[in-house]
Design a protein around this motif. Structure first.
Motif, PDB file in Angstrom:
ATOM      1  N   GLY A   1      -1.740 -10.582   1.207  1.00  0.00           N
ATOM      2  CA  GLY A   1      -0.535  -9.621   0.732  1.00  0.00           C
ATOM      3  C   GLY A   1      -0.494  -9.611  -0.601  1.00  0.00           C
ATOM      4  N   ALA A   2      -1.125 -10.490  -1.549  1.00  0.00           N
ATOM      5  CA  ALA A   2      -1.050 -10.088  -3.060  1.00  0.00           C
ATOM      6  C   ALA A   2      -2.216  -9.014  -3.208  1.00  0.00           C
ATOM      7  CB  ALA A   2      -1.361 -11.325  -3.702  1.00  0.00           C
ATOM      8  N   ARG A   3      -3.194  -9.130  -2.372  1.00  0.00           N
ATOM      9  CA  ARG A   3      -4.428  -8.210  -2.726  1.00  0.00           C
ATOM     10  C   ARG A   3      -4.054  -6.831  -2.219  1.00  0.00           C
ATOM     11  NH1 ARG A   3      -9.225 -10.069   0.225  1.00  0.00           N
ATOM     12  NH2 ARG A   3     -10.163  -8.073  -0.751  1.00  0.00           N
TER      13      ARG A   3
ATOM     14  N   LYS B   1      -8.956   0.241   1.601  1.00  0.00           N
ATOM     15  CA  LYS B   1     -10.054  -0.340   2.159  1.00  0.00           C
ATOM     16  C   LYS B   1     -11.147  -0.557   1.165  1.00  0.00           C
ATOM     17  CE  LYS B   1     -13.738   0.198   5.734  1.00  0.00           C
ATOM     18  NZ  LYS B   1     -14.450   0.933   6.638  1.00  0.00           N
ATOM     19  N   ASP B   2     -11.607   0.491   0.400  1.00  0.00           N
ATOM     20  CA  ASP B   2     -12.474   0.056  -0.696  1.00  0.00           C
ATOM     21  C   ASP B   2     -11.885  -0.558  -1.699  1.00  0.00           C
ATOM     22  OD1 ASP B   2     -14.048   1.942   0.567  1.00  0.00           O
ATOM     23  OD2 ASP B   2     -13.804   3.616  -0.857  1.00  0.00           O
ATOM     24  N   CYS B   3     -10.714  -0.966  -2.056  1.00  0.00           N
ATOM     25  CA  CYS B   3     -10.279  -1.813  -3.050  1.00  0.00           C
ATOM     26  C   CYS B   3     -10.358  -3.332  -2.309  1.00  0.00           C
ATOM     27  CB  CYS B   3      -8.660  -1.428  -3.356  1.00  0.00           C
ATOM     28  SG  CYS B   3      -8.047  -2.333  -4.292  1.00  0.00           S
ATOM     29  N   LEU B   4      -9.929  -3.352  -1.101  1.00  0.00           N
ATOM     30  CA  LEU B   4      -9.856  -4.638  -0.691  1.00  0.00           C
ATOM     31  C   LEU B   4     -11.281  -5.300  -0.234  1.00  0.00           C
ATOM     32  CD1 LEU B   4      -7.125  -4.281   1.863  1.00  0.00           C
ATOM     33  CD2 LEU B   4      -6.986  -5.560  -0.060  1.00  0.00           C
ATOM     34  N   GLU B   5     -12.285  -4.488  -0.242  1.00  0.00           N
ATOM     35  CA  GLU B   5     -13.635  -4.885   0.005  1.00  0.00           C
ATOM     36  C   GLU B   5     -14.212  -5.370  -1.217  1.00  0.00           C
ATOM     37  OE1 GLU B   5     -15.500  -1.716   2.214  1.00  0.00           O
ATOM     38  OE2 GLU B   5     -14.712  -2.222   3.931  1.00  0.00           O
ATOM     39  N   ARG B   6     -14.026  -4.804  -2.396  1.00  0.00           N
ATOM     40  CA  ARG B   6     -14.419  -5.351  -3.747  1.00  0.00           C
ATOM     41  C   ARG B   6     -14.030  -6.547  -4.154  1.00  0.00           C
ATOM     42  NH1 ARG B   6     -11.691  -1.600  -7.595  1.00  0.00           N
ATOM     43  NH2 ARG B   6     -10.748  -0.233  -6.006  1.00  0.00           N
TER      44      ARG B   6
ATOM     45  N   LEU C   1      -2.244  -1.364  -3.638  1.00  0.00           N
ATOM     46  CA  LEU C   1      -1.204  -0.167  -3.286  1.00  0.00           C
ATOM     47  C   LEU C   1      -0.836   0.626  -4.857  1.00  0.00           C
ATOM     48  CD1 LEU C   1       1.139  -1.464  -0.731  1.00  0.00           C
ATOM     49  CD2 LEU C   1      -0.246   0.752  -0.618  1.00  0.00           C
ATOM     50  N   GLU C   2      -0.778  -0.677  -5.607  1.00  0.00           N
ATOM     51  CA  GLU C   2      -0.370  -0.171  -7.091  1.00  0.00           C
ATOM     52  C   GLU C   2      -1.547   0.702  -7.759  1.00  0.00           C
ATOM     53  OE1 GLU C   2       0.137  -3.899  -9.439  1.00  0.00           O
ATOM     54  OE2 GLU C   2       2.332  -4.004  -8.491  1.00  0.00           O
ATOM     55  N   GLU C   3      -2.787   0.634  -7.379  1.00  0.00           N
ATOM     56  CA  GLU C   3      -3.708   1.576  -7.849  1.00  0.00           C
ATOM     57  C   GLU C   3      -3.756   2.910  -7.440  1.00  0.00           C
ATOM     58  OE1 GLU C   3      -7.547   0.015  -7.410  1.00  0.00           O
ATOM     59  OE2 GLU C   3      -7.351  -1.854  -8.234  1.00  0.00           O
ATOM     60  N   LEU C   4      -2.908   3.122  -6.306  1.00  0.00           N
ATOM     61  CA  LEU C   4      -2.556   4.678  -5.533  1.00  0.00           C
ATOM     62  C   LEU C   4      -1.800   5.262  -6.402  1.00  0.00           C
ATOM     63  CD1 LEU C   4      -2.467   3.492  -1.785  1.00  0.00           C
ATOM     64  CD2 LEU C   4      -4.467   4.643  -2.837  1.00  0.00           C
ATOM     65  N   GLU C   5      -1.641   6.659  -6.332  1.00  0.00           N
ATOM     66  CA  GLU C   5      -0.716   7.379  -7.009  1.00  0.00           C
ATOM     67  C   GLU C   5       0.603   6.920  -6.087  1.00  0.00           C
ATOM     68  OE1 GLU C   5      -1.405  11.592  -6.650  1.00  0.00           O
ATOM     69  OE2 GLU C   5      -3.619  11.143  -6.853  1.00  0.00           O
ATOM     70  N   ALA C   6       1.646   7.095  -7.157  1.00  0.00           N
ATOM     71  CA  ALA C   6       3.107   6.420  -6.616  1.00  0.00           C
ATOM     72  C   ALA C   6       3.443   7.173  -5.333  1.00  0.00           C
ATOM     73  CB  ALA C   6       4.004   6.635  -7.752  1.00  0.00           C
ATOM     74  N   ASP C   7       3.618   8.600  -5.019  1.00  0.00           N
ATOM     75  CA  ASP C   7       3.824   9.243  -3.766  1.00  0.00           C
ATOM     76  C   ASP C   7       3.138   8.686  -2.682  1.00  0.00           C
ATOM     77  OD1 ASP C   7       1.728  10.454  -4.899  1.00  0.00           O
ATOM     78  OD2 ASP C   7       2.479  12.595  -4.738  1.00  0.00           O
ATOM     79  N   ARG C   8       1.618   8.689  -2.955  1.00  0.00           N
ATOM     80  CA  ARG C   8       0.567   8.321  -1.775  1.00  0.00           C
ATOM     81  C   ARG C   8       1.029   6.647  -1.486  1.00  0.00           C
ATOM     82  NH1 ARG C   8      -0.282  13.022  -3.903  1.00  0.00           N
ATOM     83  NH2 ARG C   8      -2.402  14.012  -3.289  1.00  0.00           N
ATOM     84  N   ALA C   9       1.256   6.060  -2.461  1.00  0.00           N
ATOM     85  CA  ALA C   9       1.892   4.474  -2.015  1.00  0.00           C
ATOM     86  C   ALA C   9       3.032   4.255  -1.303  1.00  0.00           C
ATOM     87  CB  ALA C   9       1.713   3.660  -3.314  1.00  0.00           C
ATOM     88  N   ALA C  10       3.801   5.071  -1.760  1.00  0.00           N
ATOM     89  CA  ALA C  10       5.225   5.231  -1.074  1.00  0.00           C
ATOM     90  C   ALA C  10       5.173   5.830   0.432  1.00  0.00           C
ATOM     91  CB  ALA C  10       6.290   6.052  -1.613  1.00  0.00           C
ATOM     92  N   ALA C  11       4.188   6.623   0.558  1.00  0.00           N
ATOM     93  CA  ALA C  11       3.895   7.229   1.826  1.00  0.00           C
ATOM     94  C   ALA C  11       3.278   5.945   2.752  1.00  0.00           C
ATOM     95  CB  ALA C  11       2.991   8.504   2.001  1.00  0.00           C
TER      96      ALA C  11
ATOM     97  N   LEU D   1      -5.725   5.237   2.941  1.00  0.00           N
ATOM     98  CA  LEU D   1      -6.155   3.987   3.878  1.00  0.00           C
ATOM     99  C   LEU D   1      -7.689   3.682   3.263  1.00  0.00           C
ATOM    100  CD1 LEU D   1      -4.631   4.545   7.163  1.00  0.00           C
ATOM    101  CD2 LEU D   1      -3.836   2.843   5.408  1.00  0.00           C
ATOM    102  N   MET D   2      -8.415   4.886   2.988  1.00  0.00           N
ATOM    103  CA  MET D   2      -9.765   4.760   2.812  1.00  0.00           C
ATOM    104  C   MET D   2      -9.957   3.942   1.382  1.00  0.00           C
ATOM    105  SD  MET D   2     -11.434   8.244   4.367  1.00  0.00           S
ATOM    106  CE  MET D   2     -12.194   8.809   2.833  1.00  0.00           C
ATOM    107  N   LYS D   3      -8.996   4.426   0.211  1.00  0.00           N
ATOM    108  CA  LYS D   3      -8.937   3.965  -1.061  1.00  0.00           C
ATOM    109  C   LYS D   3      -8.429   2.423  -1.000  1.00  0.00           C
ATOM    110  CE  LYS D   3      -8.027   8.161  -3.618  1.00  0.00           C
ATOM    111  NZ  LYS D   3      -7.369   8.719  -4.386  1.00  0.00           N
TER     112      LYS D   3
END
Length: 179
Positions: free
Chosen positions: A120-122, A174-179, A127-137, A170-172
């Motif tokens: 959950g923390a990851r 996924k990439d973030c979580l795989e790092r 999600l914080e790395e995404l743009e604010a409107d994209r993260a909210a969506a 979601l693709m971003k």
């Protein structure tokens, strides 16, 4: 009292003759109590069962068919079946601790909770790395359960644009979580 007499009392009971039912009770209750007591082995429970047996006899006397069988056999069958049903319901109600130990606990254990907390923390960090409107969506669609149409309306974008935002986000993630 003969079998014919008892048979006549049952037939009259089926016609709601209270006097016949009273006489039937006085003539057969000792025998039926013995049946209940033998099956249930508890005097108080057998007495209670006997009352219920006579209620059944009163309501179901019309099901008795005069035949070559003894009428007392029909009465004994009603009493025996009722006593057996009481035992069956008693067994269902009495679930012991041994059975409870076999039931799996559906809640996650401490290890699973720790892993879920880390995951959950990851996800929150990604999600914080995404743009604010994209993260909210993404939060609206996958955490709150909002539809694509509701999100598109709230963010003031066309429906297909919202779908693109979510797919790319979601693709971003996924990439973030795989790092």
């Amino acid at each position: 009292m003969t079998a014919t007499d008892i048979s006549k009392l049952i037939v009259r009971t089926s016609m709601r003759d209270r006097a016949a039912f009273d006489l039937l009770y006085r003539q057969t209750n000792a025998k039926l109590f013995g049946v209940c007591l033998r099956v249930l082995t508890d005097r108080a429970e057998a007495e209670e069962a006997l009352q219920e047996v006579y209620v059944k006899i009163w309501t179901k006397a019309d099901r008795y068919a005069v035949s070559d069988l003894s009428p007392i056999s029909w009465l004994v069958a009603v009493a025996r079946n009722h006593a057996i049903d009481r035992i069956r319901t008693r067994r269902v109600k009495q679930t012991g601790l041994d059975e409870a130990a076999e039931i799996a606990d559906p809640t996650p254990g401490p290890e699973a909770l720790a892993v879920a907390g880390d995951e959950g923390a990851r996800v929150h960090h990604c999600l914080e790395e995404l743009e604010a409107d994209r993260a909210a969506a993404v939060r609206g669609a996958y955490l709150v359960g909002e539809s694509y149409a509701e999100l598109a309306e709230r963010h003031g974008v066309p429906l297909n644009t919202m779908r693109t935002w979510l797919r790319r986000s979601l693709m971003k993630l996924k990439d973030c979580l795989e790092r």
